[in-house]
Write an enzyme that holds these catalytic residues in place. Structure first.
Site, PDB file in Angstrom:
ATOM      1  N   ASP A 190       0.820  -1.215   0.000  1.00 51.94           N
ATOM      2  CA  ASP A 190       0.000   0.000   0.000  1.00 51.94           C
ATOM      3  C   ASP A 190       0.856   1.269   0.000  1.00 51.94           C
ATOM      4  OD1 ASP A 190      -2.269   1.505   0.038  1.00 51.94           O
ATOM      5  OD2 ASP A 190      -2.657   1.274   2.175  1.00 51.94           O
ATOM      6  N   GLU A 197     -12.043  -5.391  -4.850  1.00 48.80           N
ATOM      7  CA  GLU A 197     -12.615  -4.032  -4.808  1.00 48.80           C
ATOM      8  C   GLU A 197     -11.848  -3.052  -5.696  1.00 48.80           C
ATOM      9  OE1 GLU A 197     -12.014  -5.823  -1.807  1.00 48.80           O
ATOM     10  OE2 GLU A 197     -14.127  -6.425  -1.877  1.00 48.80           O
ATOM     11  N   ASN A 198     -10.630  -3.425  -6.092  1.00 44.12           N
ATOM     12  CA  ASN A 198      -9.802  -2.485  -6.869  1.00 44.12           C
ATOM     13  C   ASN A 198     -10.339  -2.195  -8.279  1.00 44.12           C
ATOM     14  OD1 ASN A 198      -6.620  -3.533  -5.402  1.00 44.12           O
ATOM     15  ND2 ASN A 198      -7.949  -1.828  -4.845  1.00 44.12           N
ATOM     16  N   TRP A 199     -11.314  -2.994  -8.748  1.00 47.73           N
ATOM     17  CA  TRP A 199     -11.918  -2.720 -10.065  1.00 47.73           C
ATOM     18  C   TRP A 199     -12.629  -1.377 -10.062  1.00 47.73           C
ATOM     19  CZ3 TRP A 199     -10.259  -5.872 -13.732  1.00 47.73           C
ATOM     20  CH2 TRP A 199      -9.922  -7.186 -13.417  1.00 47.73           C
ATOM     21  N   ARG A 214     -11.458   1.382  -9.272  1.00 51.04           N
ATOM     22  CA  ARG A 214     -10.527   2.475  -9.606  1.00 51.04           C
ATOM     23  C   ARG A 214     -10.704   2.890 -11.067  1.00 51.04           C
ATOM     24  NH1 ARG A 214      -5.199   2.055  -6.039  1.00 51.04           N
ATOM     25  NH2 ARG A 214      -6.237   1.447  -4.142  1.00 51.04           N
TER      26      ARG A 214
END
Ligand code: FPP
Length: 247
Positions: free
Chosen positions: A27, A74-76, A78
């Site tokens: 991160d 969950e990064n989709w 972005r």
């Protein structure tokens, strides 16, 4: 001052007694780029480069398992451009990894549902796994389209289907059986989970596997998380007293 900074003073780990499995939430790439007036994608490129360095070091010191959170379920959310940039970096990394695998004998594995990836990237993932099946070096697990909750739901569905078809007995469900339905099947739980960048949360990472993991948090952003920082984290881990619920 953050609470966790106190234990980072000692930097020299005992290399003869390493944790078996270290997991890292990579991160802080976006903030690293912002601090330099660069686009977020430059932060991911620096993060990917740092991953290469850390993975090489892990192999050199004889770590058995290294798991990294590269892209979450969950990064989709972005921006498409950022998602594409991360996927391009993964492709670049995998192509280079294929070239060096024979020499490094690093075993490659992926945790997560790879079906939404492009066919080209999926093929590369399959190929790196295939080539390295029999390698005996450090096992690097890349979490890609991975979420701890998603992993548990998938495990429950697969286990239920096996019960329906008679392969499993619902009465015989144990913690070991649950572990065997996870992406991490056969991999020991992480001893140490590192989260750089000052965030103090787990973000859906290895929910089941982290039950007794030791956490290490630092303000350092992932692209700056050097091998010396990894040494500090390992040294801090080695000072902890792990009781696994006992005394
Ligand atoms: C989190 O930082 C980082 C990611 C979501 C992507 C991580 C991807 C890479 C390091 C590159 C590809 C990986 C490999 C294995 C080659 P962030 O963007 O949330 O940072 P911020 O919180 O500072 O915005």
């Amino acid at each position: 001052m953050a609470l966790f900074q106190k234990e980072t003073a000692q930097a020299e780990p005992d290399f003869s007694n390493l944790p078996q499995h270290i997991a890292i939430i990579m991160d802080g790439n976006g903030r690293w780029a912002k601090q330099r007036g660069l686009p977020r994608t430059a932060g991911h490129a620096a993060g990917a480069e740092n991953f290469r360095k850390v993975a090489t070091y892990a192999k050199e010191i004889g770590l058995q398992y290294l798991t990294v959170y590269a892209f979450s379920t969950e990064n989709w959310k972005r921006p498409q451009e950022e998602v594409n940039a991360i996927m391009r970096l993964l492709k670049k990394y995998l192509l280079e990894a294929i070239d060096q695998m024979e020499r490094d004998r690093v075993k490659m594995h992926f945790f997560g549902d790879l079906t939404p990836l492009t066919p080209e990237l999926r093929k590369l993932c399959d190929r790196t796994q295939e080539i390295s099946t029999h390698y005996d070096g450090c096992q690097v697990n890349i979490c890609l389209n991975y979420g701890g909750r998603d992993e548990l739901v998938r495990a429950m569905k697969a286990w239920y289907a096996d019960c329906q078809s008679g392969l499993r007995d619902p009465e015989a469900l144990t913690e070991q059986v649950v572990s065997d339905y996870l992406f991490s099947k056969g991999v020991p739980d992480p001893d140490l989970i590192i989260r750089p960048s000052g965030e103090l949360r787990t973000s859906n990472f290895l929910l089941w596997q982290s039950a007794y993991s030791e956490y290490y948090f630092t303000d350092v952003l992932w692209p700056d998380f050097s091998t010396a920082e990894l040494d500090k984290a390992i040294a801090a881990f080695q000072k902890r007293s792990r009781r696994f619920g006992g005394v």
